[in-house]
Design a protein around this motif. Structure first.
Motif, mmCIF file in Angstrom:
data_model
loop_
_atom_site.group_PDB
_atom_site.id
_atom_site.type_symbol
_atom_site.label_atom_id
_atom_site.label_comp_id
_atom_site.label_asym_id
_atom_site.label_seq_id
_atom_site.Cartn_x
_atom_site.Cartn_y
_atom_site.Cartn_z
ATOM 1 N N TRP A 122 -48.196 -50.326 24.713
ATOM 2 C CA TRP A 122 -47.863 -51.128 23.525
ATOM 3 C C TRP A 122 -47.983 -52.614 23.840
ATOM 4 N N GLU A 123 -47.384 -53.029 24.950
ATOM 5 C CA GLU A 123 -47.415 -54.464 25.285
ATOM 6 C C GLU A 123 -48.847 -54.956 25.498
ATOM 7 N N LYS A 124 -49.618 -54.150 26.187
ATOM 8 C CA LYS A 124 -51.024 -54.516 26.443
ATOM 9 C C LYS A 124 -51.780 -54.677 25.114
ATOM 10 N N ASN A 125 -51.630 -53.692 24.230
ATOM 11 C CA ASN A 125 -52.328 -53.752 22.935
ATOM 12 C C ASN A 125 -51.844 -54.925 22.080
ATOM 13 N N TYR A 126 -50.562 -55.186 22.158
ATOM 14 C CA TYR A 126 -49.977 -56.280 21.370
ATOM 15 C C TYR A 126 -50.498 -57.634 21.856
ATOM 16 N N GLN A 127 -50.545 -57.810 23.184
ATOM 17 C CA GLN A 127 -51.067 -59.067 23.738
ATOM 18 C C GLN A 127 -52.525 -59.257 23.342
ATOM 19 N N ASN A 128 -53.300 -58.176 23.419
ATOM 20 C CA ASN A 128 -54.712 -58.268 23.014
ATOM 21 C C ASN A 128 -54.839 -58.618 21.549
ATOM 22 N N PHE A 129 -53.977 -58.032 20.745
ATOM 23 C CA PHE A 129 -53.987 -58.301 19.306
ATOM 24 C C PHE A 129 -53.667 -59.777 19.047
ATOM 25 N N LEU A 130 -52.641 -60.289 19.724
ATOM 26 C CA LEU A 130 -52.266 -61.691 19.490
ATOM 27 C C LEU A 130 -53.355 -62.645 19.973
ATOM 28 N N SER A 131 -54.014 -62.291 21.082
ATOM 29 C CA SER A 131 -55.006 -63.243 21.603
ATOM 30 C C SER A 131 -56.395 -63.027 21.003
ATOM 31 N N GLN A 132 -56.736 -61.784 20.651
ATOM 32 C CA GLN A 132 -58.120 -61.529 20.204
ATOM 33 C C GLN A 132 -58.220 -61.007 18.780
ATOM 34 N N GLY A 133 -57.092 -60.836 18.125
ATOM 35 C CA GLY A 133 -57.141 -60.357 16.747
ATOM 36 C C GLY A 133 -57.245 -58.841 16.670
ATOM 37 N N PHE A 134 -57.609 -58.357 15.493
ATOM 38 C CA PHE A 134 -57.546 -56.927 15.208
ATOM 39 C C PHE A 134 -58.716 -56.130 15.789
ATOM 40 N N ALA A 135 -59.831 -56.815 16.122
ATOM 41 C CA ALA A 135 -61.030 -56.072 16.559
ATOM 42 C C ALA A 135 -60.759 -55.091 17.714
ATOM 43 N N PRO A 136 -60.079 -55.504 18.794
ATOM 44 C CA PRO A 136 -59.836 -54.525 19.869
ATOM 45 C C PRO A 136 -58.916 -53.375 19.431
ATOM 46 N N VAL A 137 -57.983 -53.671 18.540
ATOM 47 C CA VAL A 137 -57.112 -52.602 18.029
ATOM 48 C C VAL A 137 -57.946 -51.598 17.251
ATOM 49 N N LYS A 138 -58.824 -52.128 16.409
ATOM 50 C CA LYS A 138 -59.662 -51.266 15.581
ATOM 51 C C LYS A 138 -60.540 -50.370 16.460
ATOM 52 N N ASP A 139 -61.110 -50.942 17.523
ATOM 53 C CA ASP A 139 -61.933 -50.126 18.431
ATOM 54 C C ASP A 139 -61.108 -49.006 19.055
ATOM 55 N N GLY A 140 -59.914 -49.355 19.533
ATOM 56 C CA GLY A 140 -59.038 -48.347 20.131
ATOM 57 C C GLY A 140 -58.686 -47.293 19.101
ATOM 58 N N TRP A 141 -58.381 -47.737 17.914
ATOM 59 C CA TRP A 141 -57.965 -46.841 16.841
ATOM 60 C C TRP A 141 -59.052 -45.822 16.528
ATOM 61 N N LYS A 142 -60.290 -46.313 16.484
ATOM 62 C CA LYS A 142 -61.394 -45.410 16.104
ATOM 63 C C LYS A 142 -61.635 -44.306 17.128
ATOM 64 N N ASN A 143 -61.212 -44.552 18.385
ATOM 65 C CA ASN A 143 -61.311 -43.490 19.402
ATOM 66 C C ASN A 143 -60.477 -42.268 19.061
ATOM 67 N N TYR A 144 -59.405 -42.503 18.302
ATOM 68 C CA TYR A 144 -58.457 -41.414 18.040
ATOM 69 C C TYR A 144 -58.453 -40.957 16.593
ATOM 70 N N ALA A 145 -59.118 -41.723 15.712
ATOM 71 C CA ALA A 145 -58.987 -41.461 14.284
ATOM 72 C C ALA A 145 -59.419 -40.051 13.918
ATOM 73 N N VAL A 146 -58.572 -39.380 13.143
ATOM 74 C CA VAL A 146 -58.995 -38.124 12.529
ATOM 75 C C VAL A 146 -59.206 -38.435 11.051
ATOM 76 N N ASN A 147 -59.873 -37.598 10.355
ATOM 77 C CA ASN A 147 -60.098 -37.760 8.913
ATOM 78 C C ASN A 147 -61.247 -38.688 8.541
ATOM 79 N N LEU A 148 -61.700 -39.562 9.446
ATOM 80 C CA LEU A 148 -62.830 -40.418 9.067
ATOM 81 C C LEU A 148 -64.060 -39.540 8.873
#
Ligand code: BT5
Length: 252
Positions: A179-205
């Protein structure tokens, strides 16, 4: 604090045997003190909350019922991104601790083998342009629990899926590390890295879904999430709906 290697998330743990809701306790704490990164955790919740006034089943000693307090320097409309970031952290924690491959169902469910193992409830206090605090609640079913009838078909726990009992503190630490790692990345780099991580796990797409929002039910194909974390659903007429909040189910 077994295995916790964060800088500030979970360094202060407010442990309870029983509370009504760890989110509620965390909000009261955030009102009183700065408490950045504090994690409120309880063995059981007597009034665990889901979204929209729904209940979260939280029996004693079986799961991880925890809420963390942060004050992100982001605009209030960006807060839902924290729910997605959290789902990714929970999914990563499950991978690290069990080797199983979880799925994320937009916006706030983590599934294992198609059943819900974790729900996330993000709440905040904000005014027009500033967030005072965000409380991120996570409920993770870890060990045996006797699910009530109405969720027996849809809920699962890590023990049910792996066949072995798990150490809750270790799993919690692993999730908080991610969580902390993802949060720091989000604060410094915005949503793009979160979105990439998210798409690795997304079901239903790519699947046919129905989405129930507060005003309507939309049927169509779940296409993607956008740069704000909203779900994009294309209906039969080709129109793209941008979903801010809702419940998604697969269409049969
Ligand atoms: C959620 O809501 O999934 C958010 C759950 C957040 C729980 C955590 S625990 C720590 C913190 N403190 C709180 O008070 N809450 C947070 P939603 O998407 O609305 O889903 C709620 C629905 O999930 C319920 O209506 C049930 O159908 C189902 N459900 C309830 N308890 C469950 C459980 N233990 N496991 C799986 N599904 C459950």
């Amino acid at each position: 604090k077994d295995g916790l290697n964060t800088e500030y998330i979970g360094r202060n743990i407010d442990y309870h045997e029983a509370v009504d809701s760890t989110n509620q306790t965390a909000k009261e704490m955030a009102e009183r003190e700065f408490a950045e990164g504090t994690v409120v955790v309880a063995e059981m919740q007597t009034a665990g909350k889901g979204r929209l006034g729904r209940k979260w089943n939280s029996p004693f000693g079986t799961g991880i019922w925890m809420s963390l307090i942060v004050r992100p320097p982001i605009a209030p409309p960006d807060a839902p991104k924290i729910t997605l970031l959290t789902a990714v952290a929970v999914a990563e924690g499950i991978v690290h601790e069990t080797g199983m491959k979880p799925g994320i169902k937009w916006p706030n469910d983590v599934l294992v083998n198609g059943k819900k193992v974790c729900g996330i409830l993000t709440e905040m206090k904000a005014d027009m342009d500033r967030i005072h605090y965000v409380v991120v609640g996570m409920g993770i079913n870890v060990n045996d629990q006797n699910f009530p009838e109405e969720i027996r078909e849809t809920a699962t726990s890590l023990q049910i899926e792996t066949g072995s009992r798990m150490n809750r503190a270790r799993i919690a630490a692993s999730i908080l590390n991610d969580w902390e790692k993802n949060y720091q990345n989000f604060l410094s780099q915005g949503f793009a890295p979160v979105k990439d991580g998210w798409k690795n796990y997304a079901v239903n797409l790519g699947k046919e879904v129905s989405v129930t929002t507060f005003k309507e039910t939309i049927s169509g194909r779940a296409m993607d999430i956008d740069e704000d974390g909203m779900l994009l659903v294309k209906d039969a007429t080709g129109k793209i709906h941008r979903i801010v909040a809702g419940d998604v189910s697969l269409r049969k």
